[in-house]
Design an enzyme around this catalytic site. Sequence first.
Site, PDB file in Angstrom:
ATOM      1  N   THR A  91       0.878  -1.181  -0.024  1.00  0.00           N
ATOM      2  CA  THR A  91       0.045   0.039   0.240  1.00  0.00           C
ATOM      3  C   THR A  91       0.991   1.187  -0.046  1.00  0.00           C
ATOM      4  O   THR A  91       2.199   0.950   0.025  1.00  0.00           O
ATOM      5  CB  THR A  91      -0.908  -0.138   1.224  1.00  0.00           C
ATOM      6  OG1 THR A  91      -1.635  -1.410   1.263  1.00  0.00           O
ATOM      7  CG2 THR A  91      -1.674   1.185   1.657  1.00  0.00           C
ATOM      8  N   SER A 142      -7.297  -1.926   7.382  1.00  0.00           N
ATOM      9  CA  SER A 142      -6.348  -1.593   8.363  1.00  0.00           C
ATOM     10  C   SER A 142      -5.814  -0.203   8.131  1.00  0.00           C
ATOM     11  O   SER A 142      -4.849   0.417   8.724  1.00  0.00           O
ATOM     12  CB  SER A 142      -5.189  -2.339   8.762  1.00  0.00           C
ATOM     13  OG  SER A 142      -5.624  -3.764   9.411  1.00  0.00           O
TER      14      SER A 142
END
Length: 607
Positions: A415, A479
């Site tokens: 990410t 998350s």
Amino acid sequence: MSRPRIRALACAAALALGLGAASAVPASADPRQTEKDPIAQGSGGAVASVDPQASAAGIEILRKGGNAVDAAVATAAALGVTEPYSAGIGGGGYFMYYNAKTGKVSTIDGRETAPAAMPHDAFIDPATGKPYNFTPELVTSGAAVGVPGTLATWQRALDNWGTQDLKKVLHPAIQTASRGFVVDTTFREQTLDNKKRFEAFPDTSELYLPGGDAPKVGSIFKNHDLAATYRLLAKSGPKAFYQGELAQEIADTVTAPPKNADTDLPVPAGFITAKDLADYAVVEQAPTKVEYRGLEVFGMAPSSSGGTTIGESLNILEQFDLSSMQTPSALHHYLEATALAYADRGKFVGDPAFVDVPTRTLTSQLFGAERACALDPARAAVKPVAPGDVENFDGLCPAETGAPVDEQDTENVSTTHLSVVDRWGNMVSYTLTIEQTGGSGMMVPGRGFLLNNELTDFSTVYNPEDPNRIDPGKRPRSSMSPTIVLRDGQPALAIGSPGGSTIITTVLQTLVNRIDLGMDIGQAIAAPRASQRNTAAVTAEPEFITAYGSALEAFGHKLTPAGDSFTPQAEIGAVAAVEVDSHGKLTAAAEPVRRGGGSAMVVKPAK
């Protein structure tokens, strides 16, 4: 690791990265941004990201009068070029904005959604009746592709708070895609790590494996198809992505993956239709908020679990004076707090459109105080620990707790995050992703961008009691933890990180380092990390084990080195942050070493 050692590491890494990049492409011959500085101080605006070309795109927009939102979108678009295995218009993310005029923090949930036709057994192999192997089968599939939300996020952010249009902020990324960027070691290694997956698809292999090999370090990498796609979007806006020809091409790629005949990967088909794309919508919602040591800490509300889990952890830690402790004791408290918060995350957090998430309870000081009763200052609890009682709590220590919850962890580390502050004090913290390094591995033919495999964040086996079960139209739990911290109502810090389920602990540990352990922001980012996610062992970087392993084992912690399918580089996270001091001075800060180092820039560097 000592503070002088942290400073030395940061300086050495910055020098090494800068000299190495400059030798590959002399600055006098080619003005492409290659030097990486992990710390930059000054005024006029700041950007921190993992890539110098992307940070420079944001700085260019700030210098031309754009605000933090304009610069954030420009930086994100450039990351779609230079960090295509971590982010891009084929994915999604979470955007957080602080408005200096109103003092308000707002968020956009641009998370991918499951298609309307997504079945509950989408991850079960019909040939065997068992779940697909997670890697490489499930991650390299149409079944894992969610409806992308990144482009819709950019447009909504610009419409709500920006000063420039999509055409202007896409210009730096179009230029980078057309002219190319300098390949570094990380890009080459990530390509080679995904060679088998990329070889399964003709367009992916043609672009990223020319001649059967990854681009060489120091070579110039161009993506003309992506430049053309960005030009289309600059001209016609998001409707060109979510409707019409391109939308149909995305759906066709997912439902009939264009794989090479000689691949032995099964590449299961997915379920996205053109109507799913036309129906996609971002969600605007209030952030989570907790007070910690006199600071206001804002996080991302569900479908992200970042805000609730960081917030609950801080409320637990608020009950203890970490600054008066020896470092191993403070770290013990940090690890135990996250285990408790992760237990509640697994039990209660999912997409609030489908699950009744007790967000207020999870972020309440009273609930945090009660959960702190389960933290033994002298001894680590046996993991996994049980979740708390969100129906009956009074801040006092409960007589007993429930049974532990078995939570699957399928989030991947690839990410990216960017943080921006402008000259007016507006602030953006933005985390975006395509999930796996390289996403699904599938590229929309002729369009130059990879599609996500974000739906692997759902639990593999359907359980009606699981808040993260697969449902059509649902956002999988994330998350991702873009975070903004205010001091007396004024901007203090924008921060976030990649890292799958370790994002939460990475951001939290950096906050604890900065607020409680006396480190400056550069030291707080560079310090070695560990992640406790309510598991039997603590995942830790080798330097963390060397520094604190023996002391923490004395508390009863079991430490295991990072370096599995979710943390393959034996490192945890890659923070990008911008801090504003009480006098308005800006410090942009990024990783000095992790993931090849990050890039911090300011508009007007301090002398």
